[in-house]
Write an enzyme that holds these catalytic residues in place. Structure first.
Site, PDB file in Angstrom:
ATOM      1  N   CYS A 364      43.340  65.157  58.859  1.00  0.00           N
ATOM      2  CA  CYS A 364      42.085  64.932  58.134  1.00  0.00           C
ATOM      3  C   CYS A 364      41.532  63.515  58.262  1.00  0.00           C
ATOM      4  O   CYS A 364      40.299  63.361  58.405  1.00  0.00           O
ATOM      5  CB  CYS A 364      42.221  65.338  56.675  1.00  0.00           C
ATOM      6  N   GLN A 411      48.976  72.182  63.665  1.00  0.00           N
ATOM      7  CA  GLN A 411      48.130  72.809  62.649  1.00  0.00           C
ATOM      8  C   GLN A 411      46.798  73.231  63.265  1.00  0.00           C
ATOM      9  O   GLN A 411      46.204  72.487  64.042  1.00  0.00           O
ATOM     10  CB  GLN A 411      47.861  71.841  61.502  1.00  0.00           C
ATOM     11  N   HIS A 415      38.114  70.840  59.139  1.00  0.00           N
ATOM     12  CA  HIS A 415      37.560  70.068  58.032  1.00  0.00           C
ATOM     13  C   HIS A 415      36.057  70.236  58.054  1.00  0.00           C
ATOM     14  O   HIS A 415      35.418  70.046  59.087  1.00  0.00           O
ATOM     15  CB  HIS A 415      37.975  68.599  58.133  1.00  0.00           C
ATOM     16  N   LYS A 496      43.401  73.496  45.425  1.00  0.00           N
ATOM     17  CA  LYS A 496      43.380  74.338  46.620  1.00  0.00           C
ATOM     18  C   LYS A 496      43.584  75.802  46.268  1.00  0.00           C
ATOM     19  O   LYS A 496      44.202  76.152  45.267  1.00  0.00           O
ATOM     20  CB  LYS A 496      44.462  73.896  47.613  1.00  0.00           C
TER      21      LYS A 496
END
Length: 670
Positions: A364, A411, A415, A496
């Site tokens: 991120c 991953q 974003h 989340k």
């Protein structure tokens, strides 16, 4: 005295005599409820069934078959385990024994053996402990709650240093502390021990517990493992006994069958058997290498994901594996996540001076720098950035577990930067995208979990967290899936939603996570120019769809027990000639299948045909085509499908049409 009034869960009022206990209330309601009851909820606080009720109490009886009832059964069984071990090993000491998912454990320290090494439990010891536990259960020992002065507790537990740490607050354990210098205990009085002049078993515990040990019994001791006290490698190594406990024998037996099936599906075992991946010692713990077949499955997974992301308006980016420390200082990772990062490296920077670098634990911060590379307009939002980004996290060796808990992994990270007004619609669309994509890979049994603000290690105001949490809650509720709350489980920068998926044998896996973040844009100072010409702060949505490619690979491998659907199988078709002189025909068919986009291979006739077919079945190949004299003459094949009936004399053109139709049907939703 006049009766008192209590309120039941349905809102109805009930008159009972003063001093009535929660257990007596259950019996008054009905014997079936009394037989199933384990504890009670009184005014939102869990209590033992011997708790006396007061006028105006709101009471709910918790039964053994409920999640909270099972938790209590397992907690109480852990106490019986501790009592049995101390009975059989008088020089042992005990630490803690909490319930866990599907079971319980208790940690012990045994005296050194004759060789001076720390004592360990053997499989024979587990059998002896099991027998002693069942004797304790038959004795119907009550669980008696008490609160005693901490000085008295120190005398009782004088020979148990881990308990003393808890009493003195050194272990940061809330299991027994109360107010005013008291600690809470539970004792199991034993008539047999009393007759022998022996002390009853007593433990530090908040409780509550089942009324007596006869309420237990559907358990099995599973295994022994080493565990550091408090998970700290600098503290003593203890012996941890794991067990499982259930409300009924039927439930216990079903769980053991699931465990047996899970062992067959273990991705680490299948990875070796199917030649998919390995963990070479030379590379290091938690770091996998993928073999050609595993690499093929991984490529197919990633390629399909890339296609779907491109169709959904994502921009593809890429970022390096390391960065200067300043980046993670700005993002907050060095403040809140340093324990999960690899140690820093000191390297020369562009000025020839020493600079501190870290392997990246997250993508991120890099994506936010890409956003910040130039001033953005509101017309560009939402801006969706996507990357298959390798990250590195320092997991302790005790928690590394194959591909599901690794130290290096990739991953599928996205974003999304948008206005606050756009966030609800973007989140709803994103959750649909996530669920649809997971269904494409064969997972379709979901529920959602909403993780809220942690008590510690958190940035941002309570008001911002509440706002973000409510947005996520409304989005989750709109999907008509079960929503489970996870209090305090959010990341340090925002709440989340986690998509939880059940696999083919009913196990739950945390899959995709979607996080709403008001903090990172502020920390990096990113802005956009709005339609009013002024600069505004965007909000940021973090989303990892697979979680990690490696972990998702492992989940699919176990979900399918290694038998990937044909579209994902590394080898879709294997051709076998009955004899050597059929090999040329089999090879031509393999070439044709490969030319048409399928994955086919041919194996020569150096072994008996039966052995080659069995090997193909063990490798879980979807189709084995066997060719003999008649097939060479007529342009046919014998089709031996995985899990299906064998067909002879199938025209190769017909087989290709059927194979393509199967793959097209599996990909139709995609």
């Amino acid at each position: 005295m006049a009766d008192i009034t209590i309120t039941l869960p349905d809102g109805s009022a009930r008159q009972v005599a003063p001093g009535t206990t929660a257990g007596e209330l259950a019996a008054a309601i009905g014997q079936r409820l009394a037989d199933a009851a384990v504890i009670a909820d009184v005014n939102g606080v869990e209590r033992d069934l011997v708790w006396p009720l007061s006028d105006g109490d709101a009471v709910s009886i918790i039964t053994a078959d409920s999640p909270r009832g099972l938790y209590t059964l397992r907690h109480s069984t852990a106490h019986v385990l501790a009592q049995a071990v101390l009975d059989l090993f008088p020089r042992a000491t005990f630490a803690i024994g909490p319930p866990i998912e599907d079971g319980f454990y208790y940690d012990f320290q045994l005296p050194p053996g004759p060789d001076g090494k720390p004592g360990t439990f053997t499989p024979d010891d587990l059998e002896r402990i099991d027998v002693r536990m069942r004797e304790i259960i038959k004795e119907r020992q009550p669980f008696v709650r008490d609160e005693i002065p901490d000085d008295d507790a120190r005398k009782i537990f004088a020979d148990h240093p881990f308990k003393l740490e808890i009493i003195d607050g050194e272990a940061d354990d809330p299991t027994s502390a109360t107010e005013a210098g008291l600690v809470r205990t539970y004792e199991n009085p034993s008539e047999a021990k009393g007759a022998r002049g022996e002390a009853s078993f007593i433990d530090l515990c908040r409780g509550p517990h089942v009324p007596h040990t006869k309420r237990l019994g559907h358990f099995k001791l599973m295994r022994v493992a080493g565990a550091y006290w408090r998970g700290d490698e600098h503290k003593p190594m203890l012996q941890r006994i794991y067990g499982t406990a259930w409300a009924t024998k039927k439930d216990l037996d079903a769980h053991l069958v699931r465990l047996e099936e899970a062992a067959k599906r273990d991705h680490r075992k299948l990875g070796v058997e199917l030649d998919l991946f390995s963990f070479p010692e030379e590379v290091g713990s938690g770091l996998a290498v993928f073999h050609p077949k595993g690499g093929t499955v991984r490529r197919l997974m990633e390629d399909y994901s890339r296609m779907r992301h491109a169709e959904s308006g994502y921009e593809f980016v890429n970022s390096p594996h390391i960065s200067k420390a300043d980046l993670f200082q700005t993002s907050g990772h060095l403040d809140w996540y340093a324990d999960g990062m690899y140690p820093p490296m000191t390297l020369d920077d562009e000025h020839g001076e020493g600079a501190t670098y870290y392997l990246k634990p997250m993508n991120c911060p890099f994506h936010t720098l890409i956003y910040r590379s130039r001033l953005r307009s509101y017309r560009e939002l939402p801006l969706r950035l996507f990357e298959f980004g390798a990250v590195y996290r320092y997991e302790k060796s005790g928690v590394v577990q194959g591909l599901t808990r690794a130290r290096g992994f990739t991953q599928d990270d996205a974003h999304i930067y948008c206005t606050k007004e756009q966030a609800p619609e973007e989140l709803a669309s994103l959750l649909n995208f996530v669920l649809d994509l997971l269904r494409d890979y064969g997972l379709d049994d979901f529920y959602l979990e909403l993780s809220t603000r942690p008590e510690e290690k958190v940035v941002g105001s309570v008001e911002e967290w509440d706002e973000a949490t409510e947005v996520l809650r409304q989005v989750a509720l709109s999907k008509e899936l079960e929503l489970v709350m996870d209090p305090g489980g959010g990341a340090f920068y925002g709440p989340k939603i986690s998509v939880q998926a059940r696999d083919a044998i009913g196990r739950t896996w945390q899959m995709s996570t979607i996080q709403l973040d008001f903090q990172t844009p502020r920390r990096f100072g990113i802005e956009y120019v709005g339609s009013d010409g002024a600069r505004h702060e965007p909000v940021m949505i973090h989303r990892a769809l697979f979680g990690s490619v490696e972990r998702f690979f492992a989940i699919l491998l176990e979900h399918y027990a290694g038998a990937f659907p044909t579209w994902l199988a590394p080898v879709q078709v294997r051709l076998l000639g009955v004899r050597d002189d059929h090999h040329a025909y089999a090879a031509r068919l393999a070439d044709r299948l490969n030319a048409e986009g399928f994955r086919a291979e041919v194996i020569d006739a150096s072994e008996k045909l039966g052995n080659r077919i069995r090997r193909a079945k063990l490798e879980k190949i979807p189709y084995v085509l066997v060719v003999g004299d008649d097939d060479v003459e007529h342009g046919t094949v014998g089709v031996n499908p995985r899990g299906g009936e064998v067909e002879r004399g199938v025209a190769i053109d017909d087989f290709i049409v059927r194979l393509r139709a199967e793959i097209d049907a599996a990909t139709a939703a995609r």
